[in-house]
Design an enzyme around this catalytic site. Structure first.
Site, PDB file in Angstrom:
ATOM      1  N   GLU A  14     -61.420  87.202  58.031  1.00  0.00           N
ATOM      2  CA  GLU A  14     -61.923  88.224  58.961  1.00  0.00           C
ATOM      3  C   GLU A  14     -60.757  88.771  59.797  1.00  0.00           C
ATOM      4  OE1 GLU A  14     -65.120  86.711  61.248  1.00  0.00           O
ATOM      5  OE2 GLU A  14     -65.540  88.653  62.187  1.00  0.00           O
ATOM      6  N   ARG A  58     -62.818  69.093  51.364  1.00  0.00           N
ATOM      7  CA  ARG A  58     -64.073  68.433  50.959  1.00  0.00           C
ATOM      8  C   ARG A  58     -64.367  68.625  49.476  1.00  0.00           C
ATOM      9  NH1 ARG A  58     -64.557  70.243  56.052  1.00  0.00           N
ATOM     10  NH2 ARG A  58     -65.339  72.233  55.321  1.00  0.00           N
TER      11      ARG A  58
END
Ligand code: AMP
Length: 174
Positions: free
Chosen positions: A99, A62
């Protein structure tokens, strides 16, 4: 209404995308509205001028949409930073921690040969890992990071802290 507040009305929250627990900020309604898309670019361009970039570095995917349109407005070149294996020529890579596990971004080795002053653009700043890795790629390629611009910032994830060596700007904060 304030232009930024107006733009904010065109960002759609999609719960549990792409994974349970993630509230995805969907910018497609904003892109679909000519007036608001143009107004977003007006604001980004107005704020970007002072950094005198000669290239916009857009982050897949994007960041390509806002970055390429902004490059045209500022009369700059455009450089794509992509996920691994997507760019056809020789690349620099930068790995960063997620993560769970790691991710990588790549940029063509010669992308910044003629463009030194880079302005990095993405739609959204979350933890800042992608943006920091992109800043490192720009530096590997011989460029200097003038600033990082985001349409949206998720402030509670504190990505800005990770980017504390750089100038960071976002239009809409959550
Ligand atoms: P990060 O590296 O954590 O800052 O993640 C930034 C990248 O992930 C950007 O390219 C965003 O487009 C995307 N991203 C992360 N979280 C979201 C979210 N909640 N909504 C939309 N895009 C997101």
């Amino acid at each position: 209404m304030d232009p930024v507040e107006n733009i904010k009305t065109a960002i759609r929250d999609v719960p549990d995308f792409p994974k349970p627990g993630i509230l995805f900020k969907d910018i497609t309604p904003l892109l679909n509205n000519a007036r608001l898309f143009s107004s977003t670019l007006d604001i980004l361009a107005e704020k970007a001028h002072r950094y005198e970039p000669d290239v916009i570095v857009g982050i897949e995917s994007r960041g390509f949409i806002f970055g390429a349109a902004l490059a045209d407005r500022l009369n700059c070149g455009f450089v794509p930073v992509r996920k691994p294996g997507k760019l056809p020529y020789k690349t620099f890579s930068e790995e960063y921690a997620l993560e769970y596990g790691t991710d990588t971004v790549e940029m063509h080795v010669d992308a910044l040969k003629e463009h030194k002053r880079a302005l990095i653009v993405d739609d959204l700043l979350a933890t800042g890992g992608t943006a920091l890795a992109t800043a490192h790629l720009v530096e590997k390629g011989g460029g200097s990071v003038q600033a990082l611009f985001f349409v949206i910032e998720l402030e509670f994830l504190q990505g800005r802290k990770k980017l504390s060596n750089y100038t960071t700007l976002s239009l809409i904060k959550y």
